[in-house]
Design an enzyme around this catalytic site. Sequence first.
Site, PDB file in Angstrom:
ATOM      1  N   GLN B 114      44.691  35.854  44.684  1.00 22.95           N
ATOM      2  CA  GLN B 114      43.372  35.892  44.662  1.00 22.95           C
ATOM      3  C   GLN B 114      43.138  34.664  45.638  1.00 22.95           C
ATOM      4  OE1 GLN B 114      41.563  33.578  42.452  1.00 22.95           O
ATOM      5  NE2 GLN B 114      39.624  35.384  41.512  1.00 22.95           N
ATOM      6  N   SER B 117      39.060  29.753  46.602  1.00 19.26           N
ATOM      7  CA  SER B 117      38.817  28.431  46.278  1.00 19.26           C
ATOM      8  C   SER B 117      39.669  28.074  47.539  1.00 19.26           C
ATOM      9  CB  SER B 117      40.038  28.226  45.478  1.00 19.26           C
ATOM     10  OG  SER B 117      39.179  28.273  43.753  1.00 19.26           O
ATOM     11  N   SER B 151      47.986  31.383  42.606  1.00 16.61           N
ATOM     12  CA  SER B 151      49.261  32.161  41.517  1.00 16.61           C
ATOM     13  C   SER B 151      48.963  33.591  42.426  1.00 16.61           C
ATOM     14  CB  SER B 151      48.563  32.404  40.050  1.00 16.61           C
ATOM     15  OG  SER B 151      47.247  31.526  40.077  1.00 16.61           O
ATOM     16  N   GLU B 234      37.372  37.336  34.932  1.00 19.46           N
ATOM     17  CA  GLU B 234      38.783  36.432  35.207  1.00 19.46           C
ATOM     18  C   GLU B 234      37.961  35.281  33.622  1.00 19.46           C
ATOM     19  OE1 GLU B 234      38.660  33.318  37.769  1.00 19.46           O
ATOM     20  OE2 GLU B 234      40.804  32.511  38.217  1.00 19.46           O
ATOM     21  N   GLU B 367      33.398  21.723  33.165  1.00 20.51           N
ATOM     22  CA  GLU B 367      32.468  21.119  32.743  1.00 20.51           C
ATOM     23  C   GLU B 367      31.650  22.181  33.695  1.00 20.51           C
ATOM     24  OE1 GLU B 367      35.252  19.610  33.380  1.00 20.51           O
ATOM     25  OE2 GLU B 367      35.100  17.693  32.355  1.00 20.51           O
TER      26      GLU B 367
END
Lengths: 386, 397
Positions: B114, B117, B151, B234, B367
């Site tokens: 993926q 990010s 990953s 996910e 958070e």
Amino acid sequence: MTAPTAPTTPPAPTTPVAPAAPTDLLYSETEEELRSAVRALLTDRCDAKSVLARAETDRPHDPELWRTLAVGIGAAGLLVPEKLGGQGASHREAAVVLEELGRAVAPVPYLTSAVLATEILLGCDNAEATSLLRELASGRTVCAPAVPLTLAPGAPPPTPVRDLGDGSLTGTVTSVADAVAADVLLVLADTGLYAVLAASARLTPQVPLDLTRPLATVTLDAAAGTRLADPGTARAAVAGALLSGAGLLASEQLGLAEWCLTETVGHVRGRHQFNRPIGSFQALKHRLARLWLDVASARAAARAAADALATAAPDAPLTVAVAQAYCSGVAVRAAEECVQLHGGIGMTWEHPAHLYLKRAKADSLALGTAGHHRGLVADFAELPAP
Amino acid sequence: MTAITADQLLARVRGLLAAHPPADTDRTDFLRARFDAGLAWVHYPEGLGGLGAPRSLQAVVDAELEAAGAPDNDPRRIGIGLGMAAPTILAYGTEEQKHRFLRPLWLGEEVWCQLFSEPGAGSDLAALGTRAVRETDSGDWIVNGQKVWTSSAHTARWAILIARTDPALPKHQGITYFLCDMHAPGVEVRPLRQITGEAEFNEVFLTGVRIPDTHRLGAVGEGWAVARTTLMNERVSIGGMRIPREGGMIAPVAAAWRDRPELRTHALHQRLLELWVEAEVARLTGERLRQQLVAGQPGPEGSGMKLTFARLNQEISGLEVELLAEDGLLYDDWTMRRPDGVDFTGREAGYRYLRAKGNSIEGGTSEILLNIVAERVLGLPPEPRDDKDLAWKDLAR
């Protein structure tokens, strides 16, 4: 952001704890119908204002409300088999009633009469007990076990009452919940279990932290009792009742916590400071999100306990201990968050938050503290103390 | 067609086992036959490894196959493909894309990773800056940028990729979703060594990578909506694992407590019992969630399971290191390795403690998840935001 998706198969447990049997953690349609009936009654007859007004009188219980709940809805006899005049339902249904009673901090002797006293009588197999059980199931008679509210499953029951011969009982028991609402007291004496008319005992009301569950000191001075069980049977019956009571108290704590969460969420959505709803501040959002998680978890724990009791699961004592060890703290935390996040109004006598805080804190002592129940978990799961 | 029943499914599984006895069948041949029989993921459509059956019936198939000793597709190695790429391709892919990619994905012939990010776009993923520019002549997309925390990038053949195609639009609107060939020229994968000493993750540098327009997933500029499908799946797969009583992270601590009485102290005992109870309640909460799903009444509790597991994994593994006293000072092995899967509970206490730190960061920080619970479950108002309507190119960075 990228994250693993398929963690390895978790290691198999190496525990001596038997694998949990399939547990039904949901609510059936019948249970939801029962909930609706109880909730409608409480919405109509047990709003916070009237609970508070009543709590300040010398008659904190609401006998009218009890009659409709116990007789009209039939909630008093849920745990009693049909052949003994009850509803032949189970702990699952009684748990739903307790969730609603907790949500309303209702001043009715349900936990004491319809759960604890009823379970004690179910553990005594004789004509006198059966006949008393019929009266309890019908809702006409209220019965309170004359034991301290703090008495916990797994703890040896104290026997401060002595039989002077022929069921003439003498002794004093403190912190007896709902004694002032009871017609009959169940008294554990050195020679067994006795039914004693409340009128033949001296009841001295105590000033309770929880205004909605009155406490009294019960003094017996050569009071006449009817013997219901020998000491061995009595101890077993009381132990079974304490287990059920502790398991079902988790549902009361769940209902209580849920009310506190809902009420607080409603408040922070509507209350504006700094030109925005205070519920838009992360400091508050995160606290409430954590509380929601705790309440969702408490629901699973409480449902597991009710189901384990209903099905007489072999691991019921462990499941009950887990539920009490967990739900006690959640109810107290929910009520404390409710007070804090309401700000000044949460500290007032006028707002009902204090009724919930007092009930939650008293419930955390009732039928064994979380610490006591963790000790039971240690025994059942074979995780011994040093 | 009415939905298939559990009995009909079982008959189909037995037919598969009879025609391809696991003991005498090559692993790959068996998996291909299983896929083509519609028993790979029964809730997928026919022709794509499924039968259009209720998702809950997959458990019936898996149990029967496992009992017969059938090989599986090693889900641990291809978790991102199964858990994230596949449901997104199913939801947004063209027929060609679904038929091209889903079969080799499920079979494990093509591993997926993926590319979401970035160093400058973590919790604020929609702020990502990897650019995809369309070449006028070929219609291909040319991608430049850097991705991180990837990953399986070193074993992957394909990647799901989101990139910015219009910097003049507000950040959520200028993103497009692609399927990226990890063997294409310009893709460079570098291991990213982490706190445990291993490199589960990678950095991926994309320099002039060419992606044909046929590998775009969903419309140009609709990439954020597509990515949300991926991210929902996910979180479900992270929090949704089923564990037995005293399974997971608490298992090795309880075992050590029983086996090594010399380590016991009263303070540790209280913490152990608190965490044992919390782990059991978390197990019950997950079980209740599954029962709700099976009964067709999914609850919002799913949003919270990952939060609970992250906190518990960290607290329990922290307790374990402390319980082990002198052994808690040791670590099994700092050698830099590149495992081809993820393991939370494997190896020793020190590893578990360190790896668990990622649990509250990966797949959405705790958070951010608390915000999501507060806003979507409790209906609390969002914080005021001034970035939603600004052009991406004008954002502070």
